[in-house]
Design an enzyme around this catalytic site. Structure first.
Site, mmCIF file in Angstrom:
data_model
loop_
_atom_site.group_PDB
_atom_site.id
_atom_site.type_symbol
_atom_site.label_atom_id
_atom_site.label_comp_id
_atom_site.label_asym_id
_atom_site.label_seq_id
_atom_site.Cartn_x
_atom_site.Cartn_y
_atom_site.Cartn_z
ATOM 1 N N ARG A 159 0.862 -1.182 0.000
ATOM 2 C CA ARG A 159 0.000 0.000 0.000
ATOM 3 C C ARG A 159 0.902 1.237 0.000
ATOM 4 N NH1 ARG A 159 -3.690 -2.686 -1.542
ATOM 5 N NH2 ARG A 159 -5.669 -3.077 -0.493
ATOM 6 N N GLU A 191 -4.305 7.826 -4.391
ATOM 7 C CA GLU A 191 -4.706 7.186 -5.657
ATOM 8 C C GLU A 191 -6.058 7.724 -6.094
ATOM 9 O OE1 GLU A 191 -4.492 2.932 -5.130
ATOM 10 O OE2 GLU A 191 -2.416 3.014 -4.526
ATOM 11 N N HIS A 236 -2.260 0.484 -9.668
ATOM 12 C CA HIS A 236 -2.833 -0.457 -8.686
ATOM 13 C C HIS A 236 -3.537 -1.624 -9.398
ATOM 14 C CE1 HIS A 236 -4.331 -0.671 -4.284
ATOM 15 N NE2 HIS A 236 -4.195 -1.883 -4.800
HETATM 16 P P1 NAP Z 1 -1.130 -11.698 4.352
HETATM 17 O O1 NAP Z 1 -1.031 -13.127 3.984
HETATM 18 O O2 NAP Z 1 -1.948 -11.290 5.526
HETATM 19 O O3 NAP Z 1 0.372 -11.160 4.568
HETATM 20 C C1 NAP Z 1 0.700 -9.954 5.152
HETATM 21 C C2 NAP Z 1 2.080 -10.083 5.726
HETATM 22 O O4 NAP Z 1 2.508 -8.790 6.196
HETATM 23 C C3 NAP Z 1 2.130 -11.050 6.905
HETATM 24 O O5 NAP Z 1 3.198 -11.931 6.726
HETATM 25 C C4 NAP Z 1 2.407 -10.122 8.093
HETATM 26 O O6 NAP Z 1 3.238 -10.698 9.067
HETATM 27 C C5 NAP Z 1 3.146 -8.989 7.436
HETATM 28 N N1 NAP Z 1 3.136 -7.809 8.282
HETATM 29 C C6 NAP Z 1 2.082 -7.239 8.923
HETATM 30 N N2 NAP Z 1 2.511 -6.210 9.664
HETATM 31 C C7 NAP Z 1 3.848 -6.140 9.493
HETATM 32 C C8 NAP Z 1 4.854 -5.302 10.008
HETATM 33 N N3 NAP Z 1 4.578 -4.329 10.864
HETATM 34 N N4 NAP Z 1 6.139 -5.524 9.623
HETATM 35 C C9 NAP Z 1 6.444 -6.529 8.782
HETATM 36 N N5 NAP Z 1 5.530 -7.350 8.249
HETATM 37 C C10 NAP Z 1 4.251 -7.158 8.616
HETATM 38 O O7 NAP Z 1 -1.645 -10.826 3.143
HETATM 39 P P2 NAP Z 1 -1.371 -11.000 1.577
HETATM 40 O O8 NAP Z 1 -2.521 -11.672 0.945
HETATM 41 O O9 NAP Z 1 0.000 -11.516 1.354
HETATM 42 O O10 NAP Z 1 -1.446 -9.437 1.141
HETATM 43 C C11 NAP Z 1 -0.507 -8.521 1.662
HETATM 44 C C12 NAP Z 1 -0.886 -7.086 1.331
HETATM 45 O O11 NAP Z 1 -0.662 -6.842 -0.046
HETATM 46 C C13 NAP Z 1 -2.374 -6.727 1.537
HETATM 47 O O12 NAP Z 1 -2.662 -6.374 2.859
HETATM 48 C C14 NAP Z 1 -2.571 -5.566 0.585
HETATM 49 O O13 NAP Z 1 -2.327 -4.349 1.250
HETATM 50 C C15 NAP Z 1 -1.505 -5.793 -0.474
HETATM 51 N N6 NAP Z 1 -2.099 -6.187 -1.771
HETATM 52 C C16 NAP Z 1 -1.951 -5.351 -2.819
HETATM 53 C C17 NAP Z 1 -2.483 -5.685 -4.041
HETATM 54 C C18 NAP Z 1 -2.311 -4.768 -5.203
HETATM 55 O O14 NAP Z 1 -3.148 -4.784 -6.102
HETATM 56 N N7 NAP Z 1 -1.247 -3.983 -5.265
HETATM 57 C C19 NAP Z 1 -3.179 -6.899 -4.205
HETATM 58 C C20 NAP Z 1 -3.317 -7.732 -3.108
HETATM 59 C C21 NAP Z 1 -2.765 -7.370 -1.889
HETATM 60 P P3 NAP Z 1 2.776 -11.779 10.139
HETATM 61 O O15 NAP Z 1 2.497 -13.019 9.333
HETATM 62 O O16 NAP Z 1 3.942 -11.936 11.013
HETATM 63 O O17 NAP Z 1 1.552 -11.217 10.773
#
Ligand code: NAP
Length: 320
Positions: free
Chosen positions: A237, A266, A285
């Site tokens: 993000r 955005e 995005h």
């Molecule tokens: P996810 O499986 O929940 O993974 C998020 C990861 O971020 C987890 O490993 C979490 O760690 C880590 N995290 C949370 N807080 C943190 C911190 N303070 N420092 C370091 N790491 C931290 O989610 P996902 O499906 O992979 O998606 C991740 C993110 O990508 C979404 O939340 C969204 O914002 C973004 N996204 C963007 C798009 C796009 O179109 N650009 C598409 C999809 C997703 P822990 O496991 O230790 O809690």
């Protein structure tokens, strides 16, 4: 009959399925977000909201939504929703995890390749008729294979990128709140502190969600600690990185380039300084934007609404 408001034009098949059992109203525009006053009015009358990441579902809206039972966000991220306020009001929030993991990982890896190998710049060069002769360093970029990739936020998408990076013989570092032993075993990923990861990586990829903890996590100091040959990629993000500090780091040569799918604000404006930099590859995005995946995300959001309105458990509930 329960009422559902959908905040953007989505696939007719998904709407028709919902119409079999519910009263459905749609903000029928593909590229214009629903105006705030319309959203507030609809929230007041609806039992379910089918939302996009561009809709702000905040305290103001939630406090005047007497019938609302569920907000189904068509995204895995939910930083546009005040989940705590929704929980307090007894409103369920759902998202669309898992189904977009591989598609978003593909985009993240495309940005790594496109930035390192200067693909948009090279494509523009040939289309503008600038290719007059072959030369040894013409549009020479940087290698991706055998380099070090540092992933901040090694969740589902982070691990899917690590899988791709392992195929490119990359050395993988990661930083999260908790260790991911499976990724360590499968891809040889090594856990690092944030500062260590930033110092050692050739590519730094942000895939953490936007939370109070991660907002501004990458600022001037963090960018300065990166290699001056490093490329910064953000698919998480926008507000996780201080955009002004990123612009300065790119201008001052503190890092070599950036690949960005997300931005502080955005849509980003046409005259934004990042868009005029040759070493920046910016896309609007589109992380999960394949037609197949977007359809599956729509279906999942609709199924979550159906479940809640039918008194069943939602498939993918968000909790804080
Ligand atoms: P996810 O499986 O929940 O993974 C998020 C990861 O971020 C987890 O490993 C979490 O760690 C880590 N995290 C949370 N807080 C943190 C911190 N303070 N420092 C370091 N790491 C931290 O989610 P996902 O499906 O992979 O998606 C991740 C993110 O990508 C979404 O939340 C969204 O914002 C973004 N996204 C963007 C798009 C796009 O179109 N650009 C598409 C999809 C997703 P822990 O496991 O230790 O809690």
């Amino acid at each position: 009959m329960s009422k559902i408001f959908i905040t953007r034009k989505i696939d007719d098949a998904v709407i028709d399925e919902l119409r079999k059992s519910f009263d459905v109203e749609v903000w029928d525009s593909e590229d214009q977000a629903v105006p705030r006053d319309v959203l507030l009015k609809q929230a007041k009358e609806s039992h379910a909201l089918f939302t996009m990441l561009s809709d702000q579902i905040d305290k103001e809206l939630l406090s005047d939504a007497p019938h609302l039972k569920v907000v189904a966000n068509m995204a895995v991220g939910y930083d546009n929703i005040d989940v705590q306020a929704a929980e307090k009001a007894g409103i369920i929030v759902t998202n669309t995890p898992d189904v977009l993991t591989d598609t978003t990982a593909d985009l993240a890896f495309s940005l790594i390749l496109a930035t390192a190998r200067r693909i948009p710049e090279a494509a523009g060069y040939i289309k503008e008729g600038n290719w007059t002769s072959w030369s040894p360093y013409l549009l020479a970029g940087r290698d991706v294979h055998h380099k070090t990739l540092g992933i901040i936020g090694m969740g589902k998408i982070g691990q899917a990128v690590a899988k791709r990076a392992a195929g490119f013989d990359m050395n993988i570092l990661y930083h999260t709140r908790s260790r991911k032993t499976e990724a360590e075993e499968q891809f040889g990923a090594q856990y690092k502190s944030l500062s260590d990861l930033l110092e050692k990586s050739d590519f730094v990829l942000v895939l953490a969600p936007l939370t109070e903890e991660t907002r501004g996590m990458i600022g001037a100091e963090q960018l300065r600690s990166m290699k001056d040959s490093a490329i910064f990629i953000n698919v998480g993000r926008g507000p996780v990185v201080d955009e002004k500090a990123l612009i300065d780091a790119l201008k001052n040569g503190e890092i070599a380039g950036a690949g960005l799918d997300v931005f502080e604000k955005e849509p980003i404006s046409k005259d934004h300084p990042l868009l005029s930099m040759k070493n920046v590859v910016a896309v609007p995005h589109i992380g999960s934007a394949s037609t197949e995946t977007r359809f599956i995300m729509m279906k999942l959001a609709a199924d979550n609404i159906k479940a809640v309105l039918n008194g069943e458990k939602p498939l993918t509930k968000v909790s804080v």
